[in-house]
Design a protein around this motif. Structure first.
Motif, short mmCIF file in Angstrom:
data_model
loop_
_atom_site.label_atom_id
_atom_site.label_comp_id
_atom_site.label_asym_id
_atom_site.label_seq_id
_atom_site.Cartn_x
_atom_site.Cartn_y
_atom_site.Cartn_z
N TRP A 199 0.74 -1.21 0.05
CA TRP A 199 -0.06 0.18 -0.07
C TRP A 199 0.90 1.48 -0.09
O TRP A 199 2.20 1.13 0.32
N GLY A 200 0.44 2.34 -0.38
CA GLY A 200 1.12 3.38 -0.42
C GLY A 200 1.15 4.26 -1.77
O GLY A 200 0.17 4.01 -2.43
N ARG A 201 2.05 5.02 -2.09
CA ARG A 201 2.35 5.55 -3.46
C ARG A 201 2.81 4.83 -4.39
O ARG A 201 3.73 3.93 -4.16
N GLY A 202 2.08 4.64 -5.58
CA GLY A 202 2.57 3.63 -6.46
C GLY A 202 2.93 4.18 -7.76
O GLY A 202 2.88 3.57 -8.72
N GLN A 203 3.29 5.57 -7.75
CA GLN A 203 4.13 6.12 -8.86
C GLN A 203 4.98 5.33 -9.54
O GLN A 203 5.40 5.52 -10.81
N HIS A 238 0.58 -3.61 -8.43
CA HIS A 238 -0.79 -3.96 -8.89
C HIS A 238 -1.19 -3.61 -10.24
O HIS A 238 -2.31 -3.66 -10.56
N GLY A 239 0.04 -3.30 -11.10
CA GLY A 239 -0.28 -3.16 -12.33
C GLY A 239 -0.43 -1.68 -12.91
O GLY A 239 -0.49 -1.47 -14.07
N ASP A 240 -0.33 -0.69 -11.98
CA ASP A 240 -0.50 0.80 -12.18
C ASP A 240 0.24 1.66 -11.32
O ASP A 240 0.70 0.94 -10.38
N ARG A 241 0.17 2.77 -11.59
CA ARG A 241 0.69 4.01 -10.81
C ARG A 241 -0.05 4.43 -9.73
O ARG A 241 0.13 5.44 -8.81
N SER A 242 -1.45 3.89 -9.32
CA SER A 242 -2.42 4.51 -8.59
C SER A 242 -1.84 4.30 -7.01
O SER A 242 -1.18 3.59 -6.48
N GLU A 243 -2.44 5.29 -6.14
CA GLU A 243 -2.11 5.34 -4.79
C GLU A 243 -3.15 4.29 -4.23
O GLU A 243 -4.04 4.18 -4.49
N VAL A 244 -2.38 3.45 -3.13
CA VAL A 244 -3.30 2.51 -2.30
C VAL A 244 -3.43 3.00 -0.84
O VAL A 244 -2.26 2.70 -0.19
N PRO A 245 -4.29 3.13 -0.49
CA PRO A 245 -4.40 3.84 0.98
C PRO A 245 -4.67 2.56 1.89
O PRO A 245 -4.83 2.92 3.10
N TYR A 246 -4.81 1.53 1.69
CA TYR A 246 -4.86 0.44 2.53
C TYR A 246 -4.27 -0.70 2.08
O TYR A 246 -3.95 -1.28 0.96
N PRO A 247 -3.90 -1.81 2.96
CA PRO A 247 -3.12 -3.11 2.50
C PRO A 247 -4.10 -3.81 1.50
O PRO A 247 -4.98 -3.99 1.56
N LYS A 276 7.01 -4.48 -18.08
CA LYS A 276 7.37 -3.06 -17.91
C LYS A 276 7.76 -2.91 -16.53
O LYS A 276 7.73 -1.71 -15.89
N GLY A 277 7.55 -3.86 -15.62
CA GLY A 277 7.83 -3.56 -14.17
C GLY A 277 6.56 -3.51 -13.24
O GLY A 277 6.64 -3.29 -12.00
N ASN A 278 5.42 -3.33 -14.03
CA ASN A 278 4.28 -3.01 -13.15
C ASN A 278 3.76 -4.28 -12.61
O ASN A 278 2.71 -4.16 -11.66
N LEU A 279 4.03 -5.58 -12.82
CA LEU A 279 3.59 -6.73 -12.01
C LEU A 279 4.72 -7.65 -11.74
O LEU A 279 5.75 -7.59 -12.33
N PRO A 280 4.70 -8.54 -10.90
CA PRO A 280 5.71 -9.24 -10.38
C PRO A 280 6.10 -10.21 -11.57
O PRO A 280 5.02 -10.75 -11.99
N GLU A 281 7.23 -10.48 -11.76
CA GLU A 281 7.83 -11.31 -12.65
C GLU A 281 9.06 -12.28 -12.06
O GLU A 281 9.72 -11.68 -11.18
N LYS A 282 8.90 -13.43 -12.68
CA LYS A 282 9.90 -14.26 -12.02
C LYS A 282 11.38 -14.12 -12.51
O LYS A 282 11.44 -14.02 -13.75
N VAL A 283 12.25 -14.00 -11.63
CA VAL A 283 13.61 -14.02 -12.00
C VAL A 283 14.40 -15.26 -12.32
O VAL A 283 14.00 -16.31 -11.67
#
Length: 314
Positions: A6-10, A16-25, A68-75
């Protein structure tokens, strides 16, 4: 083993796939089904280690990825037991003590002897079996199983602890032992943005690097401290076990659960607002956080962000 952010997603570090802020877990859906045992996060990169030794990364500076880094990817590494993230690079250690590095390499933070970026995890072969790693801003710290401390990367403020002088190099691009602590057995290390701290097997603490906000804890505000100095001012019988470094503040956890802090406090990150003192003042020497003692609790874990602090207490 689920992961919530949660927090700043910029900068995409929430996953979570985007740059939105998330105010809760919020559950990171891209890690659903992965039994996560360890997470690490910086301002631009986040990582999760699965119980099976797999690693997933995301964030705006997570190099070596198909997306593009917006979602978790396996290394493409396996059998990993721990990982650390800087703003633009990452380090991982596998169960055999092998060290891997990837990300931006210009300032030497990858320890691979050159200035090249690495899109995939690459073995850093010039150190022995590694016990712990910590990434700062364009520099890295590594403890071997023998308790030796190595550093590499940018040393503009002395954060690599490789000494100063006219012949000092700005960048250390291959792992170099910290000679000032060569006779000590290091058990824990933490990198901040431009400063660092470590603990020895005797419970002593050493700090170095950028100290303008008092985060080195030596009673001054020196900008450039390239030689580790032993921290004074902890309790008479205090034995340090862990350290954590934020942007401008530092915390020391002792074996009896006492917590000491120093550095920048203008945002309340030192946790001493219940004391009769200015919250905005710098603390250039260690100060005890009395709140937990007053509540009959002892601190068992501490972690610092850039401008905040969090502890686990019981």
């Amino acid at each position: 083993g689920e992961v919530y952010t949660w927090g700043r997603g910029q900068r995409l570090v929430l996953g979570h796939g985007d740059r939105s802020e998330v105010p809760y877990p919020r559950l990171v859906e891209g890690l659903r089904g992965v039994h996560v045992s360890h997470v690490a996060i910086s301002e631009n990169i986040a990582a999760a280690v699965g119980r099976d030794g797999s690693v997933y990364t995301w964030g705006s500076r997570a190099l070596g990825r198909a997306g593009k880094g917006n979602l978790p990817e396996k290394v493409d590494i396996k059998d990993i037991r721990t990982v650390s993230c800087g703003p633009a690079h990452a380090l991982a250690v596998d169960v055999e003590g092998r060290l891997y590095a990837w990300g931006e390499g210009y300032e030497g933070a990858l320890g691979l002897g050159d200035a090249d970026d690495r899109k995939e995890p690459t073995v850093v072969a010039s150190v022995g079996r590694v016990k712990q790693v910590s990434c700062g801003r364009a520099f890295s710290l590594v403890i071997t199983e023998e308790g030796k401390l190595y550093s590499f990367g940018a040393g503009d403020y002395g954060q690599t602890a490789q000494g100063g002088g006219v012949n000092a190099s700005r960048y250390t691009r291959a792992p170099a032992i910290v000679h000032a602590l060569e006779r000590q057995k290091i058990t824990h290390v933490a990198a901040g943005v431009y400063h660092a701290a470590c603990v020895t097997d005797e419970g002593k603490v050493y700090t170095w690097g950028y100290g303008k906000d008092g985060q080195c804890g030596h009673g001054d505000r020196a900008v450039h401290s390239p030689i580790p100095r032993q921290l004074q001012g902890l309790g008479d019988d205090a034995k340090a076990v862990k350290v954590s470094c934020g942007d401008g503040h530092t915390a020391v956890l002792c074996d009896k659960g006492d917590l000491y802090v120093f550095g920048r406090g203008r945002d309340g990150q030192l946790g001493r607002g219940d004391q009769l003192e200015s919250v905005a003042s710098y603390r250039t020497k260690p100060r005890s956080v009395e709140f937990f003692k007053q509540q009959g609790m002892r601190v068992v874990q501490v972690a610092l962000g850039g401008y905040h602090s969090v502890v686990l207490a019981k």
